[in-house]
Design an enzyme around this catalytic site. Structure first.
Site: not given
Ligand code: PAF
Length: 288
Positions: A31, A36-37, A154, A156, A183
């Site tokens: 959440g 990015g999400h 992601g 990341k 991102v």
């Protein structure tokens, strides 16, 4: 868009969709969704197309936090998250409670875990020894609940994605793992829910992570020979120590698939680092 709170309701919905021939694309999150999400959600939609269904889970998984970490203050904003998911055409958001996910855990009646034993020991795993056991356990549970055909993670969290891919392969989960690019903010800082903790003069100092990756990349690119990891390590340590509130936790150079450390770094090697900026621990990684 459905907001589903119970495990059996989510499984029923997923089975119903499957019977109708729809593919399910899944984005697991904790959440406090940022761009990015949202890019992962768009990727899931592209992969399953308009005939498919996209599910986002929002669950701050206590099992992946050590007692000393930021579980209780982890940022949350369900209302805004649901509005963002609705805008992107998400079909269902799965928002379970702790008691639904881990019944009996508070009373000591939870004892089954999924543990990856090779990739999870280093880097994040060395600094956060119980973290990946929590991640693999919750992701395995979520796969059994959402029944996805594809799941998007992601880049990341590069090590996390590698561990999930290994888990899926070793345990034969019928799901394809997609890893979508990191991102970044305009100054290069990787988007993260924890960036919210960076107040005042801490936020500008967060650039040390992406600057370190950029400089390491330039050094490797400019060199005709492989560059020693020790030399790159020293360079990164200097960049990080120049920021008054930053402290290097680790930096590693490794093969992007096996995660095995490399003493000699070349183009195509991967780099990951973790840095405390004030009390906030940030991570980043990139291909060199
Ligand atoms: O990357 C995250 O946000 C979490 O580790 C995940 C995959 C949602 C599991 O809790």
């Amino acid at each position: 868009m459905r907001v589903v709170r119970s495990i059996s309701a989510m499984q029923r919905l997923a089975r119903q969709w499957q019977r109708g021939g729809a593919r399910i694309g899944f984005v697991p999150t904790m959440g406090y969704l940022h761009e990015g999400h949202l890019s992962l959600v768009r990727e899931a939609r592209t992969r399953v197309s308009h005939s498919g269904k996209v599910v986002v889970s929002i669950y701050v998984n206590p099992m992946q936090f050590a007692p000393t970490e930021d579980l209780s203050r982890y940022p949350r904003d369900l209302k805004r998250d649901l509005a963002n998911c609705r805008k992107l055409g998400v079909n269902a958001v799965f928002v379970p409670s702790d008691t639904a996910m881990y019944p009996g855990r508070a009373e000591g009646n939870y004892s089954t875990y999924v543990v990856e034993e090779t990739l999870a020991g280093r880097m994040e795993g060395a600094s956060r020894p119980t973290h990946f056991r929590g991640v693999t356990t919750v992701v395995a549970k979520l796969f059994n609940i959402v029944l996805p055909d594809i799941a998007v993670f992601g880049a990341k969290d590069w090590q996390q994605a590698a561990i999930i891919k290994r888990m899926v392969s070793d345990l034969n989960f019928p799901v394809k793992i997609i890893v979508a690019p990191t991102v970044r903010e305009t100054d290069g800082v990787a988007m993260s829910s924890r960036n919210k903790y960076l107040v005042g003069n801490l936020r500008p100092q967060a650039v040390v992570l992406s600057h370190s990756i950029k400089l390491a990349r330039e050094l490797v690119k400019a060199s005709a020979k492989p560059v020693s990891a020790v030399r790159l390590n020293t360079t990164v340590a200097k960049i990080v120590s120049a920021a008054p509130d930053a402290r290097l936790d680790y930096v590693e150079f490794f093969d992007p698939e096996t995660l095995l450390p490399q003493k000699q770094v070349t183009r195509g090697s991967h780099m990951a680092l973790a840095v405390f900026v004030g009390k906030t621990r940030l991570i980043d990684n990139g291909r060199l």
